[in-house]
Write a protein that holds these residues in place. Sequence first.
Motif, PDB file in Angstrom:
ATOM      1  N   LEU A 169      35.912  50.950  59.694  1.00  0.00           N
ATOM      2  CA  LEU A 169      35.575  49.362  60.286  1.00  0.00           C
ATOM      3  C   LEU A 169      35.128  48.435  59.220  1.00  0.00           C
ATOM      4  CD1 LEU A 169      33.118  49.726  62.978  1.00  0.00           C
ATOM      5  CD2 LEU A 169      35.480  48.585  63.156  1.00  0.00           C
ATOM      6  N   TYR A 170      34.624  49.129  58.116  1.00  0.00           N
ATOM      7  CA  TYR A 170      34.331  48.057  56.568  1.00  0.00           C
ATOM      8  C   TYR A 170      35.396  47.714  56.467  1.00  0.00           C
ATOM      9  CZ  TYR A 170      33.353  47.716  51.898  1.00  0.00           C
ATOM     10  OH  TYR A 170      32.683  47.519  50.431  1.00  0.00           O
ATOM     11  N   GLU A 171      36.064  48.610  56.296  1.00  0.00           N
ATOM     12  CA  GLU A 171      37.831  49.058  55.414  1.00  0.00           C
ATOM     13  C   GLU A 171      38.617  47.346  55.902  1.00  0.00           C
ATOM     14  OE1 GLU A 171      39.295  52.852  54.407  1.00  0.00           O
ATOM     15  OE2 GLU A 171      37.499  52.791  53.052  1.00  0.00           O
ATOM     16  N   ILE A 172      38.439  48.314  57.294  1.00  0.00           N
ATOM     17  CA  ILE A 172      39.163  47.358  58.564  1.00  0.00           C
ATOM     18  C   ILE A 172      38.251  45.805  58.126  1.00  0.00           C
ATOM     19  CG2 ILE A 172      39.765  46.304  60.820  1.00  0.00           C
ATOM     20  CD1 ILE A 172      39.468  49.310  60.833  1.00  0.00           C
ATOM     21  N   GLU A 173      37.835  45.134  58.323  1.00  0.00           N
ATOM     22  CA  GLU A 173      36.792  43.991  58.220  1.00  0.00           C
ATOM     23  C   GLU A 173      37.396  43.642  56.886  1.00  0.00           C
ATOM     24  OE1 GLU A 173      33.425  45.024  60.063  1.00  0.00           O
ATOM     25  OE2 GLU A 173      33.994  45.571  61.547  1.00  0.00           O
ATOM     26  N   VAL A 219      33.344  55.853  61.457  1.00  0.00           N
ATOM     27  CA  VAL A 219      33.922  54.351  61.757  1.00  0.00           C
ATOM     28  C   VAL A 219      33.679  53.648  61.438  1.00  0.00           C
ATOM     29  CG1 VAL A 219      33.337  53.264  64.168  1.00  0.00           C
ATOM     30  CG2 VAL A 219      34.409  55.664  64.446  1.00  0.00           C
ATOM     31  N   ASN A 220      32.073  53.976  60.719  1.00  0.00           N
ATOM     32  CA  ASN A 220      31.375  53.243  60.031  1.00  0.00           C
ATOM     33  C   ASN A 220      32.340  52.404  59.019  1.00  0.00           C
ATOM     34  OD1 ASN A 220      29.201  52.546  61.709  1.00  0.00           O
ATOM     35  ND2 ASN A 220      28.125  54.044  60.847  1.00  0.00           N
ATOM     36  N   LEU A 221      33.299  53.239  58.202  1.00  0.00           N
ATOM     37  CA  LEU A 221      33.527  53.247  57.265  1.00  0.00           C
ATOM     38  C   LEU A 221      35.018  52.306  57.056  1.00  0.00           C
ATOM     39  CD1 LEU A 221      34.175  54.058  54.176  1.00  0.00           C
ATOM     40  CD2 LEU A 221      35.103  56.101  54.713  1.00  0.00           C
ATOM     41  N   ALA A 241      41.136  49.198  67.697  1.00  0.00           N
ATOM     42  CA  ALA A 241      40.696  49.617  68.089  1.00  0.00           C
ATOM     43  C   ALA A 241      39.479  50.471  67.833  1.00  0.00           C
ATOM     44  CB  ALA A 241      39.981  48.246  69.408  1.00  0.00           C
ATOM     45  N   ILE A 242      38.026  50.583  68.019  1.00  0.00           N
ATOM     46  CA  ILE A 242      37.781  52.408  67.523  1.00  0.00           C
ATOM     47  C   ILE A 242      37.203  52.328  68.988  1.00  0.00           C
ATOM     48  CG2 ILE A 242      37.016  53.935  66.802  1.00  0.00           C
ATOM     49  CD1 ILE A 242      37.061  52.184  64.018  1.00  0.00           C
TER      50      ILE A 242
END
Lengths: 172, 500
Positions: B489-493, B485-487, B445-446
Amino acid sequence: MEEFTNETIDTKQLPRFEEVQLTALHKNYWKVLLINNAIIFSIIAIVMIFLWINIEDSQEFSPFWVFGVFLVIVNVSFFLYRISFKKKAYAFRNHDVIYRSGLVATNTMVIPYNRVQHVALHEGFLSRYFGLAKVEIFTAGGSASDIEIPGIAKEEAENIKQLLMGKIQKQL
Amino acid sequence: METNFNKPQRQSSIGVLVMFVDSLQKFGRAFFPIIIIYFFKSESLSKLYLYFGLVGIVLVIAVIAYLSFINFTFYIDDENDEFIVNEGIINKTKTTIQLNRIQQVNIQQSLLQRIIGVYALNVDTAGSDNKEGNIKAISHSVALALKAKLLNNEARKEIISSDEAPIEEVKSSDYPFLKIDFLSLLKVGITSNYVRSFGLILTFFFTIFENLRNIGKEDLIDERTIDGFVENNSAFYLVSVFILGMFCVVFVINISRTLIKYFNYNITKQKGSLLLSYGLINTQSTILKPEKVQIVNISRNFFQKKLNVLEIKIKQAISDESKQKKSLIEIPGCNENERDEILKLIFKQLPEKGIMMKPNFRKLVFSIFLTIVLPLTGFFIFGKYINAEAFEFLNLAVFYTLFFLIIHYFGFRNYRLYINKNHIIKQSGAWDIDNEIIEIGKIQAITTSQLFWHKNLNIGSLTLHTAGGNLSFQLGNYAKIKEYVNLWLYEIETSNSNWM
């Protein structure tokens, strides 16, 4: 075999978590908070009055002063509760859940659904009376990385739970 | 009984007893001091009241136990593959656990449970707190049936097979991948843990001093001799002797402790995981699985840099609190090449320091304010209004200020966040410079955080939560942080990387 592509990600084009329209907590949750605090402060007040009557030395203090200080504390804490209530908001995106909270600082926490371990629904006594529930979302990162969203209408909370469970399943 | 858990069901009815003893225990623990006081003071109170009170309490607990028994139900939702536990009398909680997220199911029996013949069943997921479903009293057959049902899915089996690679197997082939020699350990012993050992010595001396005073043998540390000593020698001489002595003791303790703890440190490679063994008196051995590694911390100070040694600390995923100690693995005294080898093994590639992020100068200002300005103000107020004798320690205050200024300056200069494609490295520390490395795929989580007066300044903080702890970077460029953070999140998701 499908053609493999690996294009550069334009970071500016990515969806932005900070621009998501967040949903505020249910307005009845403010009532829950108010009643909870009213109860706690009344208990404190009763104990203080009890002490004031029973302990002789304490009669030297002017009751008005003590009462005044008490009132100030009550007001300040209600004010702070109001701010923190106003700040709390959440959003469920396609791939993650966003929760904003804080008092002095604004904390925004994001948990991707594929990191969720399990979900719990908690109903406090007062919350249940107002038809509210708290959604608790747990990850493997320990208590620091769990999200607890209070003040969601019961049915909506159930829906959210179902949605989360569905998302978890799909991710695996 | 029932091998079908599709309907909400209660525990064995005798489970009320377990609930009762449990609540009694909880109550006893919480109100133990009050009960004791009550007993001692009871001479002034009527004995009758006391017994009535006790009986009343026990009755209330019995009712609570009964109600919590009635309200505790569990079942398996076959449609969604979920295990659901309902509990709570006034405050109700419904915990839902996806079956394929269940890592372990333990069947246990305490003394009481053995006497009345029921079993406890605990469900463990990867979350580190124990809030998951715990059933306190079911019969053995039900427990076994439920366990079988809970573990009956494919994903789980895979986890088990990769998780419980037997230790015996690992020992079979032994070719050392890395061996830390005596000299490296000596180097590490000399150059690390000053503060900790110093603290230990201080507490040691103070306890002895206190004990001597408590026993009442003040003559052992005769104040007159000390006074005489202080007068005869200059204070400066005394202090320097004391500091020198301290340093010697710290050195000796550090070196011997490091040698005893890490003697004959061996790392062997085995099927992609590492087997570490070390220790002079009792040999410890631990297995390190690269996929379980969450945070790697590489720590080195100025001397260690000159001597080409460094320490590595590895934090693994923790599945329960009691194992927390074991989840931290320390590798003392490697050189840079060995470090690279280990990192390559853990991360499959060498994490490089990518784009650098600096903290805002307010971070320095804030820490100076907290540790220098505030205490000094207190000191001057104390000296001016309460006790002017405080000013005799003025040179001490100057020393303190200088010391912390230097510490904070270097701490600030070393405070950096490096971001590259797969890894995030946080560098921090004034003397011991730490480099904490995490893989982006291991993020759970972030959190981003901003103080309200920093809104217009575009400063904010970032915390990355992993299963082995958190990594935070304070007061950086907030817009940049949010972009990353957006990047991430994109990678994790978009990927389904295995985080443990």
